[in-house]
Motif scaffolding. Structure first.
Motif, PDB file in Angstrom:
ATOM      1  N   GLU A  29      40.288  31.809  27.604  1.00 36.52           N
ATOM      2  CA  GLU A  29      40.977  30.614  27.119  1.00 36.52           C
ATOM      3  C   GLU A  29      42.095  30.964  26.142  1.00 36.52           C
ATOM      4  O   GLU A  29      43.192  30.389  26.205  1.00 36.52           O
ATOM      5  N   ILE A  30      41.854  31.920  25.269  1.00 36.60           N
ATOM      6  CA  ILE A  30      42.896  32.322  24.315  1.00 36.60           C
ATOM      7  C   ILE A  30      44.049  33.027  25.028  1.00 36.60           C
ATOM      8  O   ILE A  30      45.224  32.794  24.726  1.00 36.60           O
ATOM      9  N   PHE A  31      43.726  33.872  26.008  1.00 34.52           N
ATOM     10  CA  PHE A  31      44.791  34.527  26.791  1.00 34.52           C
ATOM     11  C   PHE A  31      45.640  33.488  27.513  1.00 34.52           C
ATOM     12  O   PHE A  31      46.868  33.576  27.546  1.00 34.52           O
ATOM     13  N   ALA A  32      44.964  32.509  28.126  1.00 35.37           N
ATOM     14  CA  ALA A  32      45.684  31.473  28.868  1.00 35.37           C
ATOM     15  C   ALA A  32      46.557  30.645  27.925  1.00 35.37           C
ATOM     16  O   ALA A  32      47.698  30.301  28.258  1.00 35.37           O
ATOM     17  N   ALA A  33      46.039  30.351  26.736  1.00 39.15           N
ATOM     18  CA  ALA A  33      46.815  29.601  25.751  1.00 39.15           C
ATOM     19  C   ALA A  33      48.037  30.391  25.292  1.00 39.15           C
ATOM     20  O   ALA A  33      49.058  29.804  24.910  1.00 39.15           O
ATOM     21  N   ALA A  34      47.939  31.722  25.357  1.00 42.30           N
ATOM     22  CA  ALA A  34      49.059  32.588  24.969  1.00 42.30           C
ATOM     23  C   ALA A  34      50.036  32.802  26.118  1.00 42.30           C
ATOM     24  O   ALA A  34      51.010  33.544  25.975  1.00 42.30           O
ATOM     25  N   GLY A  35      49.772  32.171  27.271  1.00 41.23           N
ATOM     26  CA  GLY A  35      50.714  32.213  28.379  1.00 41.23           C
ATOM     27  C   GLY A  35      50.326  33.077  29.549  1.00 41.23           C
ATOM     28  O   GLY A  35      51.061  33.164  30.538  1.00 41.23           O
ATOM     29  N   ALA A  36      49.160  33.726  29.480  1.00 39.77           N
ATOM     30  CA  ALA A  36      48.739  34.602  30.582  1.00 39.77           C
ATOM     31  C   ALA A  36      48.227  33.799  31.768  1.00 39.77           C
ATOM     32  O   ALA A  36      47.724  32.680  31.619  1.00 39.77           O
ATOM     33  N   ARG A  37      48.359  34.390  32.934  1.00 36.91           N
ATOM     34  CA  ARG A  37      47.700  33.873  34.127  1.00 36.91           C
ATOM     35  C   ARG A  37      46.389  34.648  34.239  1.00 36.91           C
ATOM     36  O   ARG A  37      46.405  35.877  34.355  1.00 36.91           O
ATOM     37  N   VAL A  38      45.278  33.945  34.181  1.00 33.18           N
ATOM     38  CA  VAL A  38      43.997  34.630  34.069  1.00 33.18           C
ATOM     39  C   VAL A  38      43.157  34.504  35.331  1.00 33.18           C
ATOM     40  O   VAL A  38      43.095  33.441  35.954  1.00 33.18           O
ATOM     41  N   VAL A  39      42.543  35.613  35.691  1.00 34.09           N
ATOM     42  CA  VAL A  39      41.520  35.620  36.737  1.00 34.09           C
ATOM     43  C   VAL A  39      40.200  35.820  36.039  1.00 34.09           C
ATOM     44  O   VAL A  39      39.979  36.834  35.370  1.00 34.09           O
ATOM     45  N   ILE A  40      39.331  34.835  36.137  1.00 37.94           N
ATOM     46  CA  ILE A  40      38.011  34.928  35.530  1.00 37.94           C
ATOM     47  C   ILE A  40      37.008  35.283  36.615  1.00 37.94           C
ATOM     48  O   ILE A  40      37.070  34.779  37.730  1.00 37.94           O
ATOM     49  N   SER A  41      36.094  36.170  36.267  1.00 42.24           N
ATOM     50  CA  SER A  41      35.133  36.622  37.267  1.00 42.24           C
ATOM     51  C   SER A  41      33.718  36.621  36.697  1.00 42.24           C
ATOM     52  O   SER A  41      33.497  36.892  35.520  1.00 42.24           O
ATOM     53  N   SER A  42      32.776  36.280  37.547  1.00 38.61           N
ATOM     54  CA  SER A  42      31.345  36.407  37.274  1.00 38.61           C
ATOM     55  C   SER A  42      30.664  36.325  38.639  1.00 38.61           C
ATOM     56  O   SER A  42      31.335  36.331  39.668  1.00 38.61           O
ATOM     57  N   ARG A  43      29.370  36.209  38.650  1.00 35.52           N
ATOM     58  CA  ARG A  43      28.669  36.278  39.932  1.00 35.52           C
ATOM     59  C   ARG A  43      28.736  34.989  40.758  1.00 35.52           C
ATOM     60  O   ARG A  43      28.682  35.045  41.982  1.00 35.52           O
ATOM     61  N   LYS A  44      28.844  33.831  40.111  1.00 30.90           N
ATOM     62  CA  LYS A  44      28.713  32.556  40.830  1.00 30.90           C
ATOM     63  C   LYS A  44      30.043  31.816  40.929  1.00 30.90           C
ATOM     64  O   LYS A  44      30.619  31.430  39.918  1.00 30.90           O
ATOM     65  N   GLN A  45      30.497  31.602  42.164  1.00 29.31           N
ATOM     66  CA  GLN A  45      31.789  30.954  42.389  1.00 29.31           C
ATOM     67  C   GLN A  45      31.797  29.510  41.884  1.00 29.31           C
ATOM     68  O   GLN A  45      32.805  29.047  41.346  1.00 29.31           O
ATOM     69  N   ASP A  46      30.686  28.806  42.028  1.00 26.17           N
ATOM     70  CA  ASP A  46      30.628  27.414  41.577  1.00 26.17           C
ATOM     71  C   ASP A  46      30.902  27.309  40.084  1.00 26.17           C
ATOM     72  O   ASP A  46      31.663  26.438  39.639  1.00 26.17           O
ATOM     73  N   ALA A  47      30.280  28.183  39.307  1.00 27.54           N
ATOM     74  CA  ALA A  47      30.480  28.171  37.852  1.00 27.54           C
ATOM     75  C   ALA A  47      31.915  28.516  37.510  1.00 27.54           C
ATOM     76  O   ALA A  47      32.522  27.923  36.609  1.00 27.54           O
ATOM     77  N   LEU A  48      32.491  29.465  38.240  1.00 29.18           N
ATOM     78  CA  LEU A  48      33.878  29.870  38.001  1.00 29.18           C
ATOM     79  C   LEU A  48      34.849  28.742  38.328  1.00 29.18           C
ATOM     80  O   LEU A  48      35.817  28.514  37.593  1.00 29.18           O
ATOM     81  N   ASP A  49      34.595  28.058  39.429  1.00 25.13           N
ATOM     82  CA  ASP A  49      35.477  26.950  39.822  1.00 25.13           C
ATOM     83  C   ASP A  49      35.470  25.855  38.755  1.00 25.13           C
ATOM     84  O   ASP A  49      36.516  25.277  38.429  1.00 25.13           O
TER      85      ASP A  49
END
Length: 255
Positions: A29-49
């Motif tokens: 969230e802080i990276f995105a607020a600073a202007g980054a395009r972020v790819v977040i990853s974990s095991r469950k796609q539903d939670a990520l979405d």
């Protein structure tokens, strides 16, 4: 001097593992607020979405890509998908971690040992290797490994977890030394007690918390956002002459 540009991540692409909650989400969230395009990853796609939608609702650019980092066969796809979506990679945050045991080290099974080492050390090593061809193309490449104060001094009940985080610190220094010529900076953050679901076994135990608080200069648990702010420093040009560093954010526990 325009200090806003010093901490800006405008146009940068960041891949963050273990980012559907806790410290990883705080960093994202802080990276995105600073202007980054972020790819977040974990095991469950539903939670990520769900998390990615929440970030996009705030005006940020975020995409969720499911990956079990403990399975080395899934890691190439994570990197390839990131580059496919955003065209490159500037920042890698190895945050995903595992600790399936809490208790005496001699009671840790080989199965648990392997799981801890695979997620906490081997996955970080392999992701660094896979990301290298893309990071070296970046003008401001940064790798941030989330270790732990347990990696500096072993924590009671977290024996092999502490060993894995010590290995991650060493891995950070190895990559920092070897990748300097490629203009890729590599640093580690060692959080203390941060109030997340991952550390719930500690902060939810009144007796353990009382013991920990007595050892802190700042008498409280930390937050994911506080780790995210330190990560922003290490990802941005504010830390352009910083590599191989090991930074504690522990309320003074290691003083």
């Amino acid at each position: 001097m325009d200090l806003s540009s010093v901490f800006s991540l405008n146009g940068k692409v960041a891949l963050i593992t273990g980012a559907s909650k806790g410290i990883g989400l705080g960093i994202a969230e802080i990276f995105a607020a600073a202007g980054a395009r972020v790819v977040i990853s974990s095991r469950k796609q539903d939670a990520l979405d769900e998390v990615a939608n929440q970030l996009r609702a705030k005006g940020y650019e975020a995409t969720g890509v499911a990956c079990n980092v403990g399975n080395m066969n899934e890691l190439p796809g994570l990197v390839e998908k990131t580059v496919e979506i955003y065209g490159g990679l500037d920042i890698l945050v190895n945050n995903a971690a595992s600790n399936p045991v809490f208790g005496p080290v001699h009671e840790t099974s080989l199965e648990a040992f392997d799981k801890i080492m695979n997620v906490n050390v081997k996955a970080a090593f392999e992701l660094c290797r896979l990301c290298f061809p893309h990071l070296r193309k970046s003008s401001h490449a940064s790798v941030i490994n989330i270790s732990s104060i347990g990696g500096i001094s072993p924590e009671q009940g977290l024996g092999i977890y502490s060993v894995s985080k010590a290995a991650l610190i060493s891995l950070t220094k190895v990559f920092a030394k070897e990748w300097g010529d490629a203009k890729i900076r590599v640093n580690a953050i060692c959080p203390g007690l941060i109030q997340t679901k991952f550390s719930e076994a500690l902060w939810s135990n009144e007796k353990i918390m009382e013991m920990i608080i007595k050892q802190l200069a700042i008498k409280r648990a930390g937050t994911s956002e506080e780790i995210g702010a330190m990560a922003l420093f290490l990802a941005s040009s504010a830390s352009s002459y910083t590599t191989g560093g090991v930074f504690t954010a522990d309320g003074g526990f290691t003083i």
